[in-house]
Enzyme design. Structure first.
Site, PDB file in Angstrom:
ATOM      1  N   ASP A  33       0.844  -1.202   0.000  1.00  0.00           N
ATOM      2  CA  ASP A  33       0.000   0.000   0.000  1.00  0.00           C
ATOM      3  C   ASP A  33       0.876   1.249   0.000  1.00  0.00           C
ATOM      4  O   ASP A  33       2.062   1.201   0.314  1.00  0.00           O
ATOM      5  CB  ASP A  33      -0.934   0.007   1.222  1.00  0.00           C
ATOM      6  CG  ASP A  33      -0.167   0.067   2.542  1.00  0.00           C
ATOM      7  OD1 ASP A  33       0.749  -0.753   2.711  1.00  0.00           O
ATOM      8  OD2 ASP A  33      -0.471   0.938   3.379  1.00  0.00           O
ATOM      9  N   GLU A  79      -0.143  -0.818   5.711  1.00  0.00           N
ATOM     10  CA  GLU A  79       0.978  -0.380   6.566  1.00  0.00           C
ATOM     11  C   GLU A  79       0.829   1.092   6.917  1.00  0.00           C
ATOM     12  O   GLU A  79       0.975   1.485   8.067  1.00  0.00           O
ATOM     13  CB  GLU A  79       2.317  -0.624   5.855  1.00  0.00           C
ATOM     14  CG  GLU A  79       3.540  -0.515   6.770  1.00  0.00           C
ATOM     15  CD  GLU A  79       4.101   0.887   6.916  1.00  0.00           C
ATOM     16  OE1 GLU A  79       4.914   1.098   7.826  1.00  0.00           O
ATOM     17  OE2 GLU A  79       3.723   1.793   6.136  1.00  0.00           O
TER      18      GLU A  79
HETATM   19 ZN   LIG Z   1       6.709   2.524   4.025  1.00  0.00          ZN
END
Ligand SMILES: [Zn+2]
Length: 382
Positions: free
Chosen positions: A87, A150
């Site tokens: 992501d 994340e």
């Molecule tokens: Zn990163």
């Protein structure tokens, strides 16, 4: 530069750069990783590898979960995990990545964030796996864990199951700065939240009937020692929220903050001091309070003598890159993996100005990432 030029440049720069450009053209802000994960899955399945995927994050049921892939060992040694996140941070509304390769650097070419964080790690990982399979490069077992979410608070890593993983240690590639950076030390962090509940009353007519939650919250914050507590410890109250109108004694107020320390005991002491201040303020102001403390992540100290450190140091030295041990104040997937029991090292990728439209990566850094991954695979071999 026209798109045609980009293709030409990419072709000349080789398959790794082409793969990176393909990846950054697929938008994948946290929670919207479906397309990029399908791309990666197809690529790995094309090599005859088995690919697994965990359930998507709860609030994005239509999106993707973490990607798992295992290459069974063809040699003795330490099996290793290679990890990166698929992501990216969200870009300005409507802005799509339009990567430009110019003068050996790849930039966004639009208001969209390029997404080198962390595709400058994902691309070399996939490319190296392709090389290992095609060229039959011997290895001691490799497990890939490509996470989602994340940037949204390490959510993919938190949801990741490490059970059944054979890796003796792991490497995450999610640190900025030139190659050679190794995050060896990170603080532990806890968040603290307090919800004060008082009694509302008309501020002009019957203030004595009220119990101000805002006054209690303010007193609590004033009682706390915040900022830099000592060389290893910091604390902050970042949120205070309460009150509805100027003429009403407020009955609700919430404060939230955090404390970090490289020393677990100092962290405990700081958090209890913050909780004491909250309880004291609530008592003095005659309001109720509910508190919540969350263990955000456990710190670590992975230096000399730890397997991932030793392997990474040897791999870097083999490439003539000076290892640069660094301390971080923040969290990455690594903190979560270590908490789950896998010793992991976060290594620099060479991406710069991350989380901004000016983010860039050099072709040289991508190539060196490829070299570093291959050197790690080689060092892990017995
Ligand atoms: Zn990163």
């Amino acid at each position: 530069m026209s798109p045609h030029d980009i293709e030409e440049g990419a072709g000349a720069a080789g398959p790794l750069v082409s793969l990176f450009l393909e990846l950054v053209r697929i938008p994948s802000p946290s929670g919207f990783e479906r397309e990029v994960m399908d791309f990666l899955t197809n690529r790995l399945r094309g090599l005859g590898l088995e690919v697994g995927e965990s359930a998507p994050l709860e609030d994005h049921p239509g999106s993707a979960g973490n990607l798992y892939c295992r290459l069974p060992a063809t040699s003795s040694g330490f099996p290793i995990m290679l990890s990166a996140h698929a992501d990216t941070v969200a870009s300005e509304e409507g802005a799509l990545p339009h990567p430009v390769l110019e003068g050996g650097f790849i930039r966004s070419g639009s208001r969209a964030v390029l997404g080198a964080d962390d595709k400058a790690a994902v691309a070399p990982i996939i490319h190296v796996v392709e090389r290992i399979v095609h060229e039959q490069i011997p290895h001691a077992g490799i497990e890939l864990l490509i996470t989602v979410g994340e940037e949204g608070g390490l959510r993919g890593a938190k949801a990741a199951s490490m059970e059944g993983m054979a890796a003796a240690c792991g490497f995450c590639f999610d640190s900025t700065g030139p190659l050679g950076g190794m995050v060896v030390k990170s603080p532990s962090q806890k968040t603290v939240r307090a919800a004060f509940a008082g009694t509302s009353a008309h501020a002009g007519v019957a203030p004595e009937e009220g119990r101000s939650a805002v006054a209690a919250a303010a007193r609590a914050v004033a009682e706390m020692r915040l900022g830099r507590i000592d060389g290893e410890t910091t604390a902050n109250i970042g949120i205070i929220r309460g009150g509805e109108a100027v003429n009403v004694v407020p009955d609700r107020c919430v404060i939230a903050g955090e404390a970090r320390s490289h020393d677990r005991e100092k962290l405990e002491n700081q958090v209890s001091a913050m909780l004491d201040a909250i309880t004291f303020a609530a008592t003095v102001e005659g309001v109720d309070v509910e508190t919540q403390v969350v263990d955000e992540f456990h710190g670590f100290d992975l230096s000399e003598g730890n397997l991932p450190y030793d392997l990474a140091r040897r791999a870097l030295e083999r490439l003539g890159i000076e290892p640069r041990p660094v301390t971080t104040g923040g969290g990455s997937d690594v903190n979560v993996f270590i908490l789950k029991g896998l010793p992991c090292l976060n290594l620099s990728v060479g991406m710069e100005k991350v989380h901004t439209p000016d983010e860039y990566i050099s072709v040289e850094a991508l190539r060196r990432m490829e070299d570093l991954l291959l050197a790690l695979v080689e060092e892990a071999r017995g």
